[in-house]
Design a protein around this motif. Structure first.
Motif, PDB file in Angstrom:
ATOM      1  N   ARG A 186     -44.362 -27.888  35.228  1.00  0.00           N
ATOM      2  CA  ARG A 186     -44.388 -28.894  36.292  1.00  0.00           C
ATOM      3  C   ARG A 186     -45.452 -28.410  37.278  1.00  0.00           C
ATOM      4  O   ARG A 186     -45.267 -27.384  37.948  1.00  0.00           O
ATOM      5  CB  ARG A 186     -43.014 -29.012  36.957  1.00  0.00           C
ATOM      6  CG  ARG A 186     -42.928 -30.152  37.974  1.00  0.00           C
ATOM      7  CD  ARG A 186     -41.533 -30.226  38.577  1.00  0.00           C
ATOM      8  NE  ARG A 186     -41.416 -31.335  39.498  1.00  0.00           N
ATOM      9  CZ  ARG A 186     -41.057 -32.569  39.172  1.00  0.00           C
ATOM     10  NH1 ARG A 186     -40.762 -32.839  37.899  1.00  0.00           N
ATOM     11  NH2 ARG A 186     -40.984 -33.531  40.069  1.00  0.00           N
ATOM     12  N   ILE A 187     -46.553 -29.122  37.354  1.00  0.00           N
ATOM     13  CA  ILE A 187     -47.704 -28.684  38.142  1.00  0.00           C
ATOM     14  C   ILE A 187     -47.836 -29.528  39.402  1.00  0.00           C
ATOM     15  O   ILE A 187     -47.831 -30.767  39.335  1.00  0.00           O
ATOM     16  CB  ILE A 187     -48.990 -28.776  37.304  1.00  0.00           C
ATOM     17  CG1 ILE A 187     -48.882 -27.876  36.066  1.00  0.00           C
ATOM     18  CG2 ILE A 187     -50.210 -28.391  38.137  1.00  0.00           C
ATOM     19  CD1 ILE A 187     -50.044 -28.020  35.103  1.00  0.00           C
ATOM     20  N   ILE A 188     -47.945 -28.851  40.543  1.00  0.00           N
ATOM     21  CA  ILE A 188     -48.128 -29.515  41.833  1.00  0.00           C
ATOM     22  C   ILE A 188     -49.569 -29.279  42.266  1.00  0.00           C
ATOM     23  O   ILE A 188     -49.970 -28.137  42.511  1.00  0.00           O
ATOM     24  CB  ILE A 188     -47.160 -28.955  42.902  1.00  0.00           C
ATOM     25  CG1 ILE A 188     -45.713 -28.966  42.402  1.00  0.00           C
ATOM     26  CG2 ILE A 188     -47.318 -29.729  44.202  1.00  0.00           C
ATOM     27  CD1 ILE A 188     -45.165 -30.321  42.077  1.00  0.00           C
ATOM     28  N   ILE A 189     -50.347 -30.347  42.354  1.00  0.00           N
ATOM     29  CA  ILE A 189     -51.738 -30.239  42.779  1.00  0.00           C
ATOM     30  C   ILE A 189     -51.857 -30.715  44.221  1.00  0.00           C
ATOM     31  O   ILE A 189     -51.431 -31.819  44.554  1.00  0.00           O
ATOM     32  CB  ILE A 189     -52.658 -31.072  41.862  1.00  0.00           C
ATOM     33  CG1 ILE A 189     -52.577 -30.551  40.419  1.00  0.00           C
ATOM     34  CG2 ILE A 189     -54.100 -31.024  42.369  1.00  0.00           C
ATOM     35  CD1 ILE A 189     -53.349 -31.386  39.416  1.00  0.00           C
ATOM     36  N   VAL A 190     -52.420 -29.872  45.066  1.00  0.00           N
ATOM     37  CA  VAL A 190     -52.602 -30.220  46.474  1.00  0.00           C
ATOM     38  C   VAL A 190     -54.037 -30.706  46.661  1.00  0.00           C
ATOM     39  O   VAL A 190     -54.986 -29.919  46.597  1.00  0.00           O
ATOM     40  CB  VAL A 190     -52.314 -29.014  47.389  1.00  0.00           C
ATOM     41  CG1 VAL A 190     -52.509 -29.410  48.854  1.00  0.00           C
ATOM     42  CG2 VAL A 190     -50.908 -28.499  47.161  1.00  0.00           C
ATOM     43  N   VAL A 236     -49.541 -34.994  42.242  1.00  0.00           N
ATOM     44  CA  VAL A 236     -50.650 -34.736  43.157  1.00  0.00           C
ATOM     45  C   VAL A 236     -50.244 -35.149  44.565  1.00  0.00           C
ATOM     46  O   VAL A 236     -49.761 -36.268  44.777  1.00  0.00           O
ATOM     47  CB  VAL A 236     -51.917 -35.510  42.733  1.00  0.00           C
ATOM     48  CG1 VAL A 236     -53.069 -35.219  43.695  1.00  0.00           C
ATOM     49  CG2 VAL A 236     -52.315 -35.146  41.302  1.00  0.00           C
ATOM     50  N   ILE A 237     -50.447 -34.242  45.512  1.00  0.00           N
ATOM     51  CA  ILE A 237     -50.130 -34.509  46.919  1.00  0.00           C
ATOM     52  C   ILE A 237     -51.435 -34.678  47.686  1.00  0.00           C
ATOM     53  O   ILE A 237     -52.321 -33.820  47.610  1.00  0.00           O
ATOM     54  CB  ILE A 237     -49.332 -33.341  47.537  1.00  0.00           C
ATOM     55  CG1 ILE A 237     -48.133 -32.982  46.661  1.00  0.00           C
ATOM     56  CG2 ILE A 237     -48.880 -33.683  48.949  1.00  0.00           C
ATOM     57  CD1 ILE A 237     -47.514 -31.645  47.026  1.00  0.00           C
ATOM     58  N   GLU A 238     -51.544 -35.759  48.432  1.00  0.00           N
ATOM     59  CA  GLU A 238     -52.785 -36.045  49.161  1.00  0.00           C
ATOM     60  C   GLU A 238     -52.448 -36.537  50.566  1.00  0.00           C
ATOM     61  O   GLU A 238     -51.584 -37.404  50.731  1.00  0.00           O
ATOM     62  CB  GLU A 238     -53.588 -37.110  48.404  1.00  0.00           C
ATOM     63  CG  GLU A 238     -54.747 -37.731  49.156  1.00  0.00           C
ATOM     64  CD  GLU A 238     -55.773 -36.721  49.632  1.00  0.00           C
ATOM     65  OE1 GLU A 238     -56.206 -36.836  50.794  1.00  0.00           O
ATOM     66  OE2 GLU A 238     -56.137 -35.820  48.845  1.00  0.00           O
ATOM     67  N   GLN A 239     -53.131 -35.976  51.575  1.00  0.00           N
ATOM     68  CA  GLN A 239     -52.808 -36.355  52.945  1.00  0.00           C
ATOM     69  C   GLN A 239     -53.316 -37.749  53.321  1.00  0.00           C
ATOM     70  O   GLN A 239     -52.756 -38.406  54.193  1.00  0.00           O
ATOM     71  CB  GLN A 239     -53.343 -35.317  53.928  1.00  0.00           C
ATOM     72  CG  GLN A 239     -54.844 -35.203  54.014  1.00  0.00           C
ATOM     73  CD  GLN A 239     -55.278 -34.203  55.074  1.00  0.00           C
ATOM     74  OE1 GLN A 239     -54.469 -33.709  55.860  1.00  0.00           O
ATOM     75  NE2 GLN A 239     -56.557 -33.884  55.106  1.00  0.00           N
ATOM     76  N   ALA A 240     -54.380 -38.226  52.680  1.00  0.00           N
ATOM     77  CA  ALA A 240     -54.867 -39.575  52.960  1.00  0.00           C
ATOM     78  C   ALA A 240     -53.843 -40.607  52.496  1.00  0.00           C
ATOM     79  O   ALA A 240     -53.207 -40.439  51.448  1.00  0.00           O
ATOM     80  CB  ALA A 240     -56.199 -39.814  52.267  1.00  0.00           C
ATOM     81  N   ILE A 253     -49.696 -31.378  54.134  1.00  0.00           N
ATOM     82  CA  ILE A 253     -48.987 -30.132  53.840  1.00  0.00           C
ATOM     83  C   ILE A 253     -48.681 -29.365  55.114  1.00  0.00           C
ATOM     84  O   ILE A 253     -49.550 -29.177  55.972  1.00  0.00           O
ATOM     85  CB  ILE A 253     -49.818 -29.244  52.892  1.00  0.00           C
ATOM     86  CG1 ILE A 253     -50.104 -29.989  51.599  1.00  0.00           C
ATOM     87  CG2 ILE A 253     -49.102 -27.926  52.613  1.00  0.00           C
ATOM     88  CD1 ILE A 253     -48.887 -30.559  50.926  1.00  0.00           C
ATOM     89  N   GLU A 254     -47.435 -28.921  55.228  1.00  0.00           N
ATOM     90  CA  GLU A 254     -47.032 -28.095  56.374  1.00  0.00           C
ATOM     91  C   GLU A 254     -46.982 -26.619  55.991  1.00  0.00           C
ATOM     92  O   GLU A 254     -47.510 -25.759  56.690  1.00  0.00           O
ATOM     93  CB  GLU A 254     -45.670 -28.540  56.903  1.00  0.00           C
ATOM     94  CG  GLU A 254     -45.230 -27.753  58.137  1.00  0.00           C
ATOM     95  CD  GLU A 254     -43.910 -28.261  58.693  1.00  0.00           C
ATOM     96  OE1 GLU A 254     -43.856 -28.536  59.920  1.00  0.00           O
ATOM     97  OE2 GLU A 254     -42.941 -28.382  57.917  1.00  0.00           O
ATOM     98  N   ARG A 255     -46.332 -26.315  54.867  1.00  0.00           N
ATOM     99  CA  ARG A 255     -46.238 -24.913  54.456  1.00  0.00           C
ATOM    100  C   ARG A 255     -45.950 -24.837  52.960  1.00  0.00           C
ATOM    101  O   ARG A 255     -45.601 -25.832  52.318  1.00  0.00           O
ATOM    102  CB  ARG A 255     -45.142 -24.179  55.230  1.00  0.00           C
ATOM    103  CG  ARG A 255     -43.734 -24.673  54.960  1.00  0.00           C
ATOM    104  CD  ARG A 255     -42.716 -23.988  55.871  1.00  0.00           C
ATOM    105  NE  ARG A 255     -41.363 -24.478  55.617  1.00  0.00           N
ATOM    106  CZ  ARG A 255     -40.521 -23.946  54.737  1.00  0.00           C
ATOM    107  NH1 ARG A 255     -40.905 -22.893  54.004  1.00  0.00           N
ATOM    108  NH2 ARG A 255     -39.306 -24.437  54.562  1.00  0.00           N
ATOM    109  N   LYS A 306     -55.471 -25.784  53.305  1.00  0.00           N
ATOM    110  CA  LYS A 306     -54.214 -25.231  53.830  1.00  0.00           C
ATOM    111  C   LYS A 306     -53.650 -24.199  52.856  1.00  0.00           C
ATOM    112  O   LYS A 306     -53.004 -23.236  53.256  1.00  0.00           O
ATOM    113  CB  LYS A 306     -53.197 -26.358  54.047  1.00  0.00           C
ATOM    114  CG  LYS A 306     -53.490 -27.252  55.238  1.00  0.00           C
ATOM    115  CD  LYS A 306     -53.253 -26.522  56.541  1.00  0.00           C
ATOM    116  CE  LYS A 306     -53.427 -27.453  57.735  1.00  0.00           C
ATOM    117  NZ  LYS A 306     -53.276 -26.710  59.015  1.00  0.00           N
ATOM    118  N   CYS A 307     -53.876 -24.430  51.564  1.00  0.00           N
ATOM    119  CA  CYS A 307     -53.416 -23.467  50.560  1.00  0.00           C
ATOM    120  C   CYS A 307     -54.115 -22.125  50.739  1.00  0.00           C
ATOM    121  O   CYS A 307     -53.504 -21.063  50.597  1.00  0.00           O
ATOM    122  CB  CYS A 307     -53.684 -23.999  49.162  1.00  0.00           C
ATOM    123  SG  CYS A 307     -52.716 -25.458  48.718  1.00  0.00           S
TER     124      CYS A 307
END
Length: 453
Positions: free
Chosen positions: A21-25, A47-51, A147-149, A179-180
């Motif tokens: 299970r891959i989490i891409i920031v 995939v996590i994206e702030q936009a 992303i916060e932490r 952030k990473c």
């Protein structure tokens, strides 16, 4: 036949046990490329994206053969290639307009050498094509999540909105202001100004009334103008319906400001005395932004000690745009990482696979970064003895087959093959064969299974 079927089923069962299970920031080019490659290898990808949306912003990209072959391999839609412009010629001008270098059959020579094209694309067209392909492969996107932490003990990413995303591996694809990267080093790690900034301009053919300029746009070529402390590049987009110009000049933005609305008059003033053709293009510019060009020092490593965080793209090797390799090398990163993960048969292999990825990619990425600074030096020489020696090298080979080191790496017979001849797919195949203790002989990679099944 039955034995073969049983063997295939057995391999698939092993592969299922090794599914990550891959989490891409980050949903930039590097993040989505990794998502595609990892999904093709059979892994579950988020995939996590702030936009809040992948909006239609951006300018041109020069996609060189080392990356265009990957876009073909990932089977991106034909609409992407229809939106491309393939330059037939590449010319380097002294800032006054004098031709220093010229390849009049650039498209043909590139395809003949590398079996893949050099194309100019609008960033939006590429990002949207990658995005669509990733969704077709089952990749899940979480937009509007800043992303916060990160908790490395549980391999969990927490967003400012309070959501948590847990997995087996976190891929840091969050770019220059990563952030990473801050979580990895345990402190603020802001990028460093290079001393340059970029004006990025996109013109539509409808804006251009000069018939000679319009013809230049509609018949795609690449033009560089190189001068004292600055240079410019211009090329067509969208099949010759748009023109992309990047002006690279000394940075005069205030400290701490990375982007600001620019003055068109100030921009034009910087290029007084340059080639009339370039200045004619600049008369059509109505507004412009200034982008500070920044970089990071080399990271000691791209994988954390727990082997649950790995870096790709600008998050670990941000590049000046002087060789157009930022996007291309990011696509390479994503391809190599995903392909290697396709050869996993058990999760205990992950630490060694990540370090193999690092060994394959870190030295190349950092070498390209260094080469961009060399290109900057050779393109930004002030008038004088050094510049005259450079121009002597250019002019001594004008109209001839190039031989030896050349001031423009775009056609340099030493640098171009190293950049454009890189084949991420073959590099992974070679690495697998060279590491039989890591990869069992029965493992063919899940991207192969995807094709077969």
């Amino acid at each position: 036949m039955i034995a073969g079927v049983l063997l295939t089923l057995d391999l698939i069962q092993v592969a299922e046990k090794a599914r990550l299970r891959i989490i891409i920031v980050g949903a930039g080019l590097s993040g989505i490329a990794t998502a595609i490659s990892a999904a093709l290898s059979g892994h579950t990808v988020e995939v996590i994206e702030q936009a809040k949306e992948l909006a239609e912003v951006g300018a041109g990209l020069q996609i060189t053969p080392n990356a265009s072959r990957l876009l073909k391999y990932w089977q991106l839609p034909s609409s992407l290639w229809e939106a491309a412009a393939e330059p037939t010629k590449l010319t380097v001008h002294r800032y006054s307009g004098e031709v220093l270098a010229h390849d009049g059959a650039f498209d043909k020579s590139i395809r003949a050498k590398y079996d893949a094209p050099f194309v100019d694309l609008h960033r939006v067209d590429l990002q949207q094509a990658l995005f669509a392909r990733a969704k077709d492969l089952g990749v899940t996107f979480h937009l509007g999540e800043k992303i916060e932490r990160i908790d490395f003990d549980s391999t969990t990413v927490y967003s400012v909105a309070g959501k948590r995303f847990a997995g087996d591996l976190i891929v840091a694809a969050d770019g220059l202001w990563s952030k990473c990267r801050e979580a990895f080093v345990g402190k603020k790690d802001e990028p460093i100004p290079t001393g340059d900034l970029a004006y990025r301009i996109v013109l539509n053919t409808e804006q251009i009334t000069d018939p000679d300029l319009k013809s230049l746009v509609q018949n795609p070529e690449v033009h560089f103008w190189i001068g004292p402390g600055a240079h410019s590049v211009g090329y067509s987009l969208r099949g010759g319906q748009m023109y992309n110009i990047v002006l690279l000049v000394p940075d005069n933005l205030p400290p701490g400001v990375s982007k600001q609305a620019g003055s068109v008059d100030e921009m034009r003033e910087l290029f007084v005395g340059w080639d009339p053709i370039l200045n004619k293009f600049l008369t059509y510019v109505e507004n412009v932004d200034k982008w500070k060009l920044m970089h990071h020092g080399e990271m000691e490593k791209w994988v954390n000690d727990k082997s649950n965080l790995v870096f790709i793209g600008d998050a670990c090797h941000p590049m000046l745009p002087y060789l157009a390799q930022g996007a291309n090398s990011s696509l390479e990163d994503g391809a190599v990482l995903g392909l290697l993960l396709g050869h996993m048969t058990k999760k205990t292999q992950l630490p060694r696979i990540l370090r193999l990825y690092e060994s394959l990619r870190k030295s190349r990425g950092e070498a390209i970064v260094r080469e961009t600074f060399k290109q900057r030096h050779d393109f930004h020489m002030h008038d004088g003895e050094e510049q005259q020696k450079r121009d002597e090298i250019f002019l001594s080979q004008l109209g001839k087959e190039l031989n030896g080191a050349f001031p423009s790496r775009w056609t340099c017979p030493e640098v171009q093959p190293w950049l454009y001849g890189y084949d991420a797919i073959k590099e992974v195949e070679k690495a697998v064969l060279e590491n039989p203790d890591l990869f069992s002989q029965t493992s063919k990679g899940r991207q192969s299974f995807c094709t077969i099944l």
